[in-house]
Write a protein that holds these residues in place. Sequence first.
Motif: not given
Length: 357
Positions: A78-99, A264-267, A300-302
């Motif tokens: 997603c080009e919106h680039g929201c820093i907190y987005c939970y969907a970032r992790n799913s990009h790893e399944f496609w062979g890319f970085s979550a960053g 509430i944000v979770r990372l 006590g954890t992110l």
Amino acid sequence: MFKKSLIKGRGAQQNVHNRFFELSHEQRDDFLEYCYKEGEIPDQNKTLYLPVFPKTIVNKVKSPDVGMAYSMNMYQGCEHGCIYCYARNSHEFWGFSAGLDFERRILVKKDAPKLLEAYIKRKSWKAYPIIMSGNTDCYQPAEQQFQITRQCLDVFLRYKHPVGIITKNALILRDLDMLKALAQDNLVSVNVSITSLSETTRRILEPRTATIKKRLETVKVLSDNGIPVNVMLAPIIPSINSHEILPLAKAVSDAGASSIAHTIVRLNGAIGEIFTDWIHKTMPDRADKVLHQIENCHGGTLNDSRFGQRMRGEGHIAKQINDLVALARLKYFKGKSIPKLNTELHEIYKDGQMKLF
């Protein structure tokens, strides 16, 4: 000596390692120093649209926390680039970085309308709201070019099938004609995400999203045209937007929203590393405070994956946030609600037109 600067227009400021890869790639300081001295640009920061061809498009959602049973995503990344987005992790399944890859390598599913039509025409399918999008925004910038979301709305309209939409982009108003037609039979509701009333906060949290003014206008236009709107105050991040809950709720209520929801944000996963790097670069004066308060909300954890707990958090900070949202509902949304979508029409329109016999 060169000085590292923020990557403009992006949320993530690095590409973190993909957990499924043995090898990793990094930009070393000596390479950046060389580019600086030679006057070269080490990173063009361009967005690439990459076609993919999945076999299915509708996903069964098993999580009890997210309030949807079926979702579909026309785009991955997603080009919106929201820093907190939970969907970032799913990009790893496609062979890319979550960053940065998540924001700059957008996977486009051009066959989505055809796959959707085949799915809802199955004899065994009983109509149930399908949510666009459960993972990445269906009205992100790529939609201007590919118009896949609009094509999918046409499918829902032809087959009289209920659909929910989640977005933070005013581009949804382009499809007001279809949304109004769906709303006539109570077949659509929209969830607009608004996390802050501050443009400064929005620009650093969600760099390529619609402005707050545009989003509030979107809520008003949709509601004025009879389209039910829920506003997602999500995520609430302690010491970044947690102080805005009541004014946010009032603003969206005044704009015509029928309800609000929050998390509430979770990372989780790679997002913890991405967010930590980002906040130390963008808000160094309060980085540790924010991170510790997020940890306070999740034992006590992110990282928090506990069903029933992960979205609402625990501890005194989470309780204060949840209590403020409850107060906002009482104060600004008393007597308001989102109607349940109509699932009765689809069966008689399953062939694309009304059955007469």
